[in-house]
Design a protein around this motif. Sequence first.
Motif, PDB file in Angstrom:
ATOM      1  N   PHE A   4      41.835   1.021  37.848  1.00  0.00           N
ATOM      2  CA  PHE A   4      42.593   1.826  36.826  1.00  0.00           C
ATOM      3  C   PHE A   4      43.972   1.966  37.272  1.00  0.00           C
ATOM      4  CE2 PHE A   4      38.219   3.984  35.743  1.00  0.00           C
ATOM      5  CZ  PHE A   4      37.884   2.825  35.015  1.00  0.00           C
ATOM      6  N   GLY A   5      44.295   1.999  38.394  1.00  0.00           N
ATOM      7  CA  GLY A   5      45.705   2.508  38.916  1.00  0.00           C
ATOM      8  C   GLY A   5      46.289   3.909  38.493  1.00  0.00           C
ATOM      9  N   GLN A   6      47.304   3.810  38.114  1.00  0.00           N
ATOM     10  CA  GLN A   6      48.004   4.894  38.046  1.00  0.00           C
ATOM     11  C   GLN A   6      47.456   5.917  36.861  1.00  0.00           C
ATOM     12  OE1 GLN A   6      52.206   4.140  37.280  1.00  0.00           O
ATOM     13  NE2 GLN A   6      52.652   3.906  39.277  1.00  0.00           N
ATOM     14  N   GLU A   7      46.796   5.165  36.001  1.00  0.00           N
ATOM     15  CA  GLU A   7      46.001   6.028  34.998  1.00  0.00           C
ATOM     16  C   GLU A   7      44.579   6.314  35.316  1.00  0.00           C
ATOM     17  OE1 GLU A   7      46.352   2.944  32.240  1.00  0.00           O
ATOM     18  OE2 GLU A   7      48.271   3.701  31.092  1.00  0.00           O
ATOM     19  N   ALA A   8      44.403   6.221  36.542  1.00  0.00           N
ATOM     20  CA  ALA A   8      43.015   6.627  36.826  1.00  0.00           C
ATOM     21  C   ALA A   8      42.408   8.052  36.911  1.00  0.00           C
ATOM     22  CB  ALA A   8      42.585   6.183  38.477  1.00  0.00           C
ATOM     23  N   PRO A   9      41.249   8.398  36.178  1.00  0.00           N
ATOM     24  CA  PRO A   9      40.938   9.686  36.280  1.00  0.00           C
ATOM     25  C   PRO A   9      40.311  10.103  37.716  1.00  0.00           C
ATOM     26  CG  PRO A   9      39.248   8.285  35.424  1.00  0.00           C
ATOM     27  CD  PRO A   9      40.478   7.544  35.405  1.00  0.00           C
ATOM     28  N   SER A  10      39.986  11.407  37.815  1.00  0.00           N
ATOM     29  CA  SER A  10      39.366  11.437  39.177  1.00  0.00           C
ATOM     30  C   SER A  10      37.983  10.717  39.505  1.00  0.00           C
ATOM     31  CB  SER A  10      39.143  12.897  39.246  1.00  0.00           C
ATOM     32  OG  SER A  10      38.134  13.497  38.413  1.00  0.00           O
ATOM     33  N   THR A  11      37.689  10.518  40.609  1.00  0.00           N
ATOM     34  CA  THR A  11      36.613  10.032  40.895  1.00  0.00           C
ATOM     35  C   THR A  11      35.311  11.061  40.701  1.00  0.00           C
ATOM     36  OG1 THR A  11      36.526  10.849  43.272  1.00  0.00           O
ATOM     37  CG2 THR A  11      37.326   8.605  42.744  1.00  0.00           C
ATOM     38  N   ALA A  12      35.396  12.386  40.553  1.00  0.00           N
ATOM     39  CA  ALA A  12      34.485  13.259  40.046  1.00  0.00           C
ATOM     40  C   ALA A  12      34.025  12.802  38.637  1.00  0.00           C
ATOM     41  CB  ALA A  12      34.774  14.557  40.257  1.00  0.00           C
ATOM     42  N   ALA A  13      35.114  12.704  37.698  1.00  0.00           N
ATOM     43  CA  ALA A  13      34.753  12.326  36.417  1.00  0.00           C
ATOM     44  C   ALA A  13      34.155  10.929  36.127  1.00  0.00           C
ATOM     45  CB  ALA A  13      36.061  12.416  35.384  1.00  0.00           C
ATOM     46  N   ILE A  14      34.687  10.087  36.908  1.00  0.00           N
ATOM     47  CA  ILE A  14      34.279   8.816  36.953  1.00  0.00           C
ATOM     48  C   ILE A  14      32.657   8.780  37.392  1.00  0.00           C
ATOM     49  CG2 ILE A  14      34.140   6.492  37.914  1.00  0.00           C
ATOM     50  CD1 ILE A  14      37.183   6.708  38.655  1.00  0.00           C
ATOM     51  N   GLU A  15      32.263   9.318  38.502  1.00  0.00           N
ATOM     52  CA  GLU A  15      30.857   9.391  38.777  1.00  0.00           C
ATOM     53  C   GLU A  15      30.162  10.454  37.829  1.00  0.00           C
ATOM     54  OE1 GLU A  15      28.004   8.439  41.549  1.00  0.00           O
ATOM     55  OE2 GLU A  15      30.111   8.054  41.743  1.00  0.00           O
ATOM     56  N   PHE A  16      30.659  11.227  37.447  1.00  0.00           N
ATOM     57  CA  PHE A  16      29.845  11.918  36.364  1.00  0.00           C
ATOM     58  C   PHE A  16      29.448  11.305  35.152  1.00  0.00           C
ATOM     59  CE2 PHE A  16      29.283  14.793  32.669  1.00  0.00           C
ATOM     60  CZ  PHE A  16      28.923  15.848  32.911  1.00  0.00           C
ATOM     61  N   ALA A  17      30.406  10.473  34.725  1.00  0.00           N
ATOM     62  CA  ALA A  17      30.211   9.313  33.480  1.00  0.00           C
ATOM     63  C   ALA A  17      29.242   8.220  33.755  1.00  0.00           C
ATOM     64  CB  ALA A  17      31.720   8.752  33.171  1.00  0.00           C
ATOM     65  N   THR A  18      29.035   8.048  34.960  1.00  0.00           N
ATOM     66  CA  THR A  18      27.810   6.972  35.047  1.00  0.00           C
ATOM     67  C   THR A  18      26.295   7.769  35.004  1.00  0.00           C
ATOM     68  OG1 THR A  18      27.694   7.565  37.614  1.00  0.00           O
ATOM     69  CG2 THR A  18      29.404   6.027  36.865  1.00  0.00           C
ATOM     70  N   GLY A  19      26.293   9.182  35.027  1.00  0.00           N
ATOM     71  CA  GLY A  19      24.865   9.583  34.769  1.00  0.00           C
ATOM     72  C   GLY A  19      24.200   9.941  36.112  1.00  0.00           C
ATOM     73  N   SER A  20      25.083   9.488  37.353  1.00  0.00           N
ATOM     74  CA  SER A  20      24.295   9.340  38.635  1.00  0.00           C
ATOM     75  C   SER A  20      23.929  10.981  38.946  1.00  0.00           C
ATOM     76  CB  SER A  20      25.075   8.948  39.699  1.00  0.00           C
ATOM     77  OG  SER A  20      26.333   9.525  39.983  1.00  0.00           O
ATOM     78  N   PRO A  21      24.559  11.863  38.852  1.00  0.00           N
ATOM     79  CA  PRO A  21      24.247  13.341  39.323  1.00  0.00           C
ATOM     80  C   PRO A  21      22.801  13.853  38.849  1.00  0.00           C
ATOM     81  CG  PRO A  21      26.565  13.356  38.683  1.00  0.00           C
ATOM     82  CD  PRO A  21      25.726  12.000  37.958  1.00  0.00           C
ATOM     83  N   ARG A  40      34.032  -8.016  37.890  1.00  0.00           N
ATOM     84  CA  ARG A  40      34.572  -7.477  36.706  1.00  0.00           C
ATOM     85  C   ARG A  40      36.087  -7.506  36.946  1.00  0.00           C
ATOM     86  NH1 ARG A  40      31.989  -3.413  33.336  1.00  0.00           N
ATOM     87  NH2 ARG A  40      29.633  -3.450  33.882  1.00  0.00           N
ATOM     88  N   SER A  41      36.888  -7.874  35.760  1.00  0.00           N
ATOM     89  CA  SER A  41      38.154  -8.305  35.573  1.00  0.00           C
ATOM     90  C   SER A  41      38.911  -7.978  34.340  1.00  0.00           C
ATOM     91  CB  SER A  41      38.405  -9.637  36.036  1.00  0.00           C
ATOM     92  OG  SER A  41      37.934 -10.395  35.273  1.00  0.00           O
ATOM     93  N   GLY A  42      39.875  -8.148  34.050  1.00  0.00           N
ATOM     94  CA  GLY A  42      40.365  -7.835  32.990  1.00  0.00           C
ATOM     95  C   GLY A  42      40.152  -6.240  32.270  1.00  0.00           C
ATOM     96  N   PHE A  43      40.532  -5.311  33.132  1.00  0.00           N
ATOM     97  CA  PHE A  43      40.307  -4.075  33.110  1.00  0.00           C
ATOM     98  C   PHE A  43      41.484  -3.782  32.015  1.00  0.00           C
ATOM     99  CE2 PHE A  43      37.699  -4.020  36.576  1.00  0.00           C
ATOM    100  CZ  PHE A  43      36.909  -2.877  36.402  1.00  0.00           C
ATOM    101  N   SER A  44      41.180  -2.734  30.914  1.00  0.00           N
ATOM    102  CA  SER A  44      42.146  -2.528  29.927  1.00  0.00           C
ATOM    103  C   SER A  44      41.816  -1.215  29.548  1.00  0.00           C
ATOM    104  CB  SER A  44      42.190  -3.617  29.005  1.00  0.00           C
ATOM    105  OG  SER A  44      43.086  -3.232  27.828  1.00  0.00           O
TER     106      SER A  44
END
Length: 309
Positions: free
Chosen positions: A22-39, A170-174
């Motif tokens: 995601f680069g400079q626009e990356a959210p926190s890893t906490a939000a990313i992990e939360f969004a995967t449903g893993s917890p 995975r490529s072409g992240f947009s």
Amino acid sequence: MQHVPYVGSGPYCYANSFAMMFGQEAPSTAAIEFATGSPFGMQLIGGSLPFFDPYGWDPEAGFDGALAALGWTSQVSKGDDAEDALSRLRSALKDGPVWVGPVEMGHLRHQPGMTGPIEADHYVVILALDEKRVLMHDPQGYPYASLPIADFMAAWSAKTLSYGRSFTLRSGFSRVAEVSEADAIRASVPAAIHWLSMVTDRPVPPESLGNADAAEALAARIEDGCDRGLRAHLIHFAVRVGARRAADAATCLGRIGFAQSAAIAGEQAQLIGALQYPLVLRRDAEAAEILRRLAPTYDRLLDALQGGD
């Protein structure tokens, strides 16, 4: 006790890899992990292998939903032919880094002690590729690690892993929408409810258990004698990542005003984290008691989330 967000090292390979993509626009890893449903849950796969993640879940089950909730998209390609995979990787690298996985961690020989497959999944970001070596950011703690192509391809084939297809990238992240972290967390709550409900059409090995039943069964197994392999799995991976996931869930739920749910997730984080010491010290009766205290929290969290907190 007041919840304190965790910041530090830990096995967060795909969340860290997504953040790098995601680069400079990356959210926190906490939000990313939360969004995967893993917890949101616990499972005992085949009645024997414990993970502090949802019944029927694996990382690939949460990726597309997480990207959508966060406002991102990517292109996925998979295949069983090694030569074609290398060609796809070379082509994708022309546009920038490439997200790769799952890979078999045991073939990543830049990591000390890795000499062959250990049936452990991992995700990395590939930076460059020449005729002999692959250059990568390995979020296990190895920036700009290089690896001979033969070892990398053995890892990327993922033949010893229980999920995923060989040579997935995975490529072409947009970024397709500007989504705040709070909105991404809110958008992910229905997925959290789904996973906690243990309703899944994904294949689940026979005798698998989830949530309270998983915690109770693991407690009984540990109490009867925790074997060496199970102990190593718990203290080196499952407890560490499970406690962090639950802690991040508490942080994220608190951010959107889900106070009751956040408190329960925080309780889960403390209980899972509390397993580390007795398991390392072989005080297995103590660990079993902690698991029995953890068991009812999954239904409590589901009730709170279903009630809109």
